[in-house]
Design a protein around this motif. Structure first.
Motif, PDB file in Angstrom:
ATOM      1  N   LEU A 183       9.109  21.932  27.799  1.00 22.66           N
ATOM      2  CA  LEU A 183      10.453  22.648  27.555  1.00 22.66           C
ATOM      3  C   LEU A 183      11.621  21.667  26.852  1.00 22.66           C
ATOM      4  CD1 LEU A 183      10.919  25.085  30.452  1.00 22.66           C
ATOM      5  CD2 LEU A 183      10.148  25.669  27.993  1.00 22.66           C
ATOM      6  N   PHE A 184      11.427  20.478  27.350  1.00 24.66           N
ATOM      7  CA  PHE A 184      12.746  19.583  26.712  1.00 24.66           C
ATOM      8  C   PHE A 184      12.274  18.638  25.559  1.00 24.66           C
ATOM      9  CE2 PHE A 184      13.138  20.276  31.182  1.00 24.66           C
ATOM     10  CZ  PHE A 184      14.373  20.831  31.320  1.00 24.66           C
ATOM     11  N   ILE A 185      10.987  18.858  25.007  1.00 25.09           N
ATOM     12  CA  ILE A 185      10.666  18.142  23.862  1.00 25.09           C
ATOM     13  C   ILE A 185      11.236  18.924  22.484  1.00 25.09           C
ATOM     14  CG2 ILE A 185       8.636  17.324  22.361  1.00 25.09           C
ATOM     15  CD1 ILE A 185       7.200  17.069  25.040  1.00 25.09           C
ATOM     16  N   THR A 186      12.047  18.207  21.785  1.00 17.94           N
ATOM     17  CA  THR A 186      12.718  18.638  20.639  1.00 17.94           C
ATOM     18  C   THR A 186      11.955  18.410  19.258  1.00 17.94           C
ATOM     19  OG1 THR A 186      13.982  16.735  20.471  1.00 17.94           O
ATOM     20  CG2 THR A 186      14.991  18.401  21.903  1.00 17.94           C
ATOM     21  N   GLN A 187      10.979  17.710  19.517  1.00 24.03           N
ATOM     22  CA  GLN A 187      10.143  17.520  18.191  1.00 24.03           C
ATOM     23  C   GLN A 187       9.365  18.768  17.643  1.00 24.03           C
ATOM     24  OE1 GLN A 187      10.074  15.218  20.412  1.00 24.03           O
ATOM     25  NE2 GLN A 187      11.016  13.500  19.454  1.00 24.03           N
TER      26      GLN A 187
ATOM     27  N   PRO B 222       8.902  22.978  17.269  1.00 25.12           N
ATOM     28  CA  PRO B 222       9.761  24.168  17.123  1.00 25.12           C
ATOM     29  C   PRO B 222       9.924  25.021  18.551  1.00 25.12           C
ATOM     30  CG  PRO B 222       8.396  24.033  15.401  1.00 25.12           C
ATOM     31  CD  PRO B 222       8.037  22.769  16.392  1.00 25.12           C
ATOM     32  N   LEU B 223      11.073  25.620  18.791  1.00 31.40           N
ATOM     33  CA  LEU B 223      11.454  26.188  20.167  1.00 31.40           C
ATOM     34  C   LEU B 223      10.431  27.413  20.576  1.00 31.40           C
ATOM     35  CD1 LEU B 223      13.250  26.787  22.561  1.00 31.40           C
ATOM     36  CD2 LEU B 223      14.201  28.632  21.009  1.00 31.40           C
TER      37      LEU B 223
ATOM     38  N   ARG C 233       7.016  25.672  21.544  1.00 31.81           N
ATOM     39  CA  ARG C 233       7.251  25.245  23.236  1.00 31.81           C
ATOM     40  C   ARG C 233       7.349  25.976  23.895  1.00 31.81           C
ATOM     41  NH1 ARG C 233      12.716  22.329  23.399  1.00 31.81           N
ATOM     42  NH2 ARG C 233      13.209  23.424  21.359  1.00 31.81           N
TER      43      ARG C 233
ATOM     44  N   SER D 225       4.418  26.245  26.993  1.00 32.61           N
ATOM     45  CA  SER D 225       4.823  26.061  28.210  1.00 32.61           C
ATOM     46  C   SER D 225       4.538  26.973  28.995  1.00 32.61           C
ATOM     47  CB  SER D 225       6.106  25.691  28.146  1.00 32.61           C
ATOM     48  OG  SER D 225       6.955  26.013  29.179  1.00 32.61           O
TER      49      SER D 225
END
Length: 135
Positions: free
Chosen positions: A28-32, A34-35, A38, A42
């Motif tokens: 959830l905290f990886i920003t590379q 797309p939401l 993720r 997750s």
């Protein structure tokens, strides 16, 4: 103290539960990525972890007798959460495919091309015809 809580098989489940829950939370905290990707990946990992936890609680008799003897509804809560893995994986793969579908593909030549053209023409929906537009 001589009675072990977990057997060898249970330790594999404990490691799988911890791994799935940690990877699902850290994803959830990886920003590379797309939401939407993720979130669905997750959700898939977290639901697998919950399913492994449900299996661990169900089969580990000392664990069930010691800590969960009064909580009968634990399985009614954990089992539906574990069943969310398949839809989450489907939605994740669907998003991945939709984002990469616009790539250009090389034309297919030979007998395979005519077979794929006939297959595309026989499809009733326009969605499948658009998929084979590169033929």
């Amino acid at each position: 103290m001589d009675v072990p809580i977990f057997s060898v098989n249970d330790t594999v489940l404990v490691v799988a539960v911890l791994e799935c829950l940690l990877l699902g939370a850290l994803l959830l905290f990886i920003t590379q990525i797309p939401l939407a990707q993720r979130l669905f990946l997750s959700l898939f990992l977290l639901s697998l972890g919950v399913d492994f936890l449900d299996t661990l609680i169900y089969w580990a008799e000392p664990l069930k007798a010691r800590w969960l003897s009064d909580h009968l509804y634990t399985f009614y809560v954990l089992k539906p959460l574990g069943l969310m893995a398949a839809p989450a994986l489907y939605l994740y793969v669907n998003i991945r495919v939709l984002r990469t579908r616009n790539c250009s593909m090389p034309p297919i030549r030979g007998p395979k091309a005519s077979l794929l053209r006939r297959l595309a023409e026989s499809c009733p929906s326009s969605f499948h015809r658009r998929r084979f537009i590169w033929i």
